[in-house]
Scaffold this active site. Structure first.
Site, PDB file in Angstrom:
ATOM      1  N   HIS A  19       0.842  -1.197   0.000  1.00 40.13           N
ATOM      2  CA  HIS A  19       0.000   0.000   0.000  1.00 40.13           C
ATOM      3  C   HIS A  19       0.880   1.252   0.000  1.00 40.13           C
ATOM      4  O   HIS A  19       1.253   1.753  -1.042  1.00 40.13           O
ATOM      5  CB  HIS A  19      -0.924  -0.047   1.224  1.00 40.13           C
ATOM      6  CG  HIS A  19      -2.012   0.986   1.228  1.00 40.13           C
ATOM      7  ND1 HIS A  19      -2.196   1.905   0.218  1.00 40.13           N
ATOM      8  CD2 HIS A  19      -2.975   1.261   2.141  1.00 40.13           C
ATOM      9  CE1 HIS A  19      -3.241   2.673   0.511  1.00 40.13           C
ATOM     10  NE2 HIS A  19      -3.717   2.319   1.670  1.00 40.13           N
TER      11      HIS A  19
ATOM     12  N   ASP B 227       3.241   6.994  -7.632  1.00 40.44           N
ATOM     13  CA  ASP B 227       4.415   6.556  -6.858  1.00 40.44           C
ATOM     14  C   ASP B 227       5.676   6.512  -7.713  1.00 40.44           C
ATOM     15  O   ASP B 227       6.789   6.496  -7.171  1.00 40.44           O
ATOM     16  CB  ASP B 227       4.159   5.173  -6.255  1.00 40.44           C
ATOM     17  CG  ASP B 227       3.126   5.218  -5.141  1.00 40.44           C
ATOM     18  OD1 ASP B 227       3.191   6.144  -4.328  1.00 40.44           O
ATOM     19  OD2 ASP B 227       2.258   4.338  -5.102  1.00 40.44           O
TER      20      ASP B 227
ATOM     21  N   HIS C 163      -1.754   0.357 -12.137  1.00 41.90           N
ATOM     22  CA  HIS C 163      -2.538   0.683 -10.956  1.00 41.90           C
ATOM     23  C   HIS C 163      -3.746  -0.237 -10.902  1.00 41.90           C
ATOM     24  O   HIS C 163      -4.259  -0.672 -11.933  1.00 41.90           O
ATOM     25  CB  HIS C 163      -2.989   2.158 -11.004  1.00 41.90           C
ATOM     26  CG  HIS C 163      -3.556   2.653  -9.718  1.00 41.90           C
ATOM     27  ND1 HIS C 163      -4.883   2.518  -9.395  1.00 41.90           N
ATOM     28  CD2 HIS C 163      -2.967   3.263  -8.662  1.00 41.90           C
ATOM     29  CE1 HIS C 163      -5.086   3.036  -8.189  1.00 41.90           C
ATOM     30  NE2 HIS C 163      -3.955   3.492  -7.724  1.00 41.90           N
TER      31      HIS C 163
END
Length: 446
Positions: free
Chosen positions: A276, A386, A327
């Site tokens: 996560h 990210d 994703h």
């Protein structure tokens, strides 16, 4: 004693694996979706929310078709929230007000809210010394979680069922999170790394991003661009559709009637998992590995060839993953990455990190092509937020131990909004069902 228990656990772990492993065939047989996601990765519907929305598919002639991703906060497109804030202004506080109260603030309301946050940037007397510094840890998320639970002892309204008290506690935590993170890192860096320790008090006149940079740096200095880029990063991480692991944890614990501090501590424990909140750290580790094995990061073909080895499980951590790509929800693009990239490029230019920026661009172009060729995928693959966030934190001089903590400093806003919504609209405890596939046995003498 520890070695005794460890030896015992190692001896018994195979027994656990034998009796606790449930086969994929049983999940298929009973139509149970692992991880609350179907075979295409789409989340199982577990609730309703007005806080945010993610768009990754649109219906074209009645057919659900992948589209460029969109992220909406309370009905407003996130890219518009960023655009409406000038280059010299900050958007975190405005977006925080929007998510928590459901409406964009007027200038007067924003000033009042920012003033309240500024005045709440303080900790109980001797809290830093007695709590944060007593048991320093490299795991900043654990240190913060301990501090959050301890703050409950200083609040006479912790167990109150009043909405106003929960709202007050959420605002206090939003204001205090940067302090809990920065001070936890300084304590660890001093006691574990033998470095100098400095504790800067936040400035109530500064934004959240400015205060965070100021508290982390020995000389308190930062540029306007540095603060602006961090501010945008915080806005893009503060909320994400409600279906993510830590936000769902917030709703589940809130539904049980638990207090704000316990709820947010549970969300922190969920976020810190490497599946996560720790994703940007894996990206940074992968990037370092690429630099060590690629002679010229500007050479697209050489980068492409090494990424092929990573994808084949022949390089880096041998897991066959190019981190920062793809994703669980988005298909063609992650809107947060597209918004963020513009600011990343500005910061890279200012920091003279053009070669690193070119490496990221090469990977951003090459990785989706490779993944599309080598893997069977149900939707498009593109960089996620990210992919760049760790690079930005590195350029800002933020230590890797704080990467996930910065995620938490942003996401506490979304958690707070979902806690308030759960308290305002729900009356039932969230209690999912598990089907037992246990085999019954007759008890016999051993």
């Amino acid at each position: 004693m520890t070695n005794l228990i460890r030896d015992y656990a190692e001896k018994k772990q195979d027994l656990c694996r034998k009796n606790d492993a449930i086969s994929d065939e049983l999940y298929d047989k009973y139509g149970v979706n692992r991880g609350l996601r179907d075979i295409n990765g789409k989340g199982v519907l577990t609730g309703l929310t007005t806080i945010s929305q993610i768009t990754s598919f649109k219906k074209v002639d009645g057919v659900e078709t992948p589209c460029d991703g969109e992220l909406w906060y309370r009905g407003y497109n996130v890219k518009d929230l960023v655009a409406m804030t000038g280059e010299n202004d900050f958007c975190f506080e405005r977006a925080s007000y929007l998510l928590i109260f459901g409406e964009l603030p007027t200038d007067e309301e924003l000033a009042e809210f920012s003033d309240i946050l500024g005045k709440c940037r303080c900790l109980p007397t001797n809290f830093t010394r007695d709590v944060i510094m007593k048991a320093p840890s490299k795991d900043i998320m654990n240190s913060m979680t301990r501090s959050i639970l301890t703050l409950a002892s200083y609040d006479s309204t912790t167990l109150s069922g009043e909405l106003a008290d929960s709202l007050c506690q959420c605002i206090l935590l939003i204001a205090r999170f940067p302090m809990l993170a920065a001070y936890a890192y300084h304590a660890y860096n001093h006691y574990e790394n033998d470095e100098s320790m400095y504790i800067h008090r936040p400035d109530p006149e500064l934004s959240t991003a400015e205060n965070l940079l100021m508290m982390l740096r020995p000389d308190k200095s930062y540029t306007k661009l540095e603060a602006k880029v961090l501010d945008v990063a915080l806005l893009l991480h503060m909320e994400h559709g409600g279906g993510n692991n830590s936000t769902f944890t917030t709703r589940v614990v809130t539904s049980s009637g638990s207090d704000t501090y316990s709820t947010i501590a549970a969300a922190m424990s969920s976020l810190k998992g490497p599946k996560h909140g720790g994703a940007n750290i894996k990206v940074m580790e992968m990037m370092q590995d690429i630099r060590e094995h690629v002679r010229d990061p500007k050479d697209y073909d050489e980068v492409y060839e090494y990424l092929a080895k990573i994808l084949a499980g022949e390089a880096f951590d041998r897991k066959g993953l190019i981190y920062g790509m793809g994703h669980a929800v988005y298909s063609l693009s992650d809107p947060r990455e597209r918004i963020f990239r513009e600011f990343v490029e500005k910061l890279a230019a200012a920091k003279h990190r053009d070669e690193d920026m070119q490496l990221y661009k090469n990977i951003e172009e090459a990785a989706p092509r490779l993944i599309a060729q080598k893997r069977k995928i149900m939707k498009g693959v593109s960089p996620n937020v990210d992919f760049y966030s760790g690079f930005v934190y590195d350029m800002l001089g933020i230590p890797m131990e704080l990467f996930t903590a910065i995620f938490a400093i942003a996401r506490i806003v979304g958690w707070s909004a979902h806690r308030i919504e759960e308290l305002s609209t729900a009356s039932r405890i969230i209690r999912p069902a598990y089907m037992s596939v246990m085999k019954k046995r007759e008890l016999t003498e051993v």
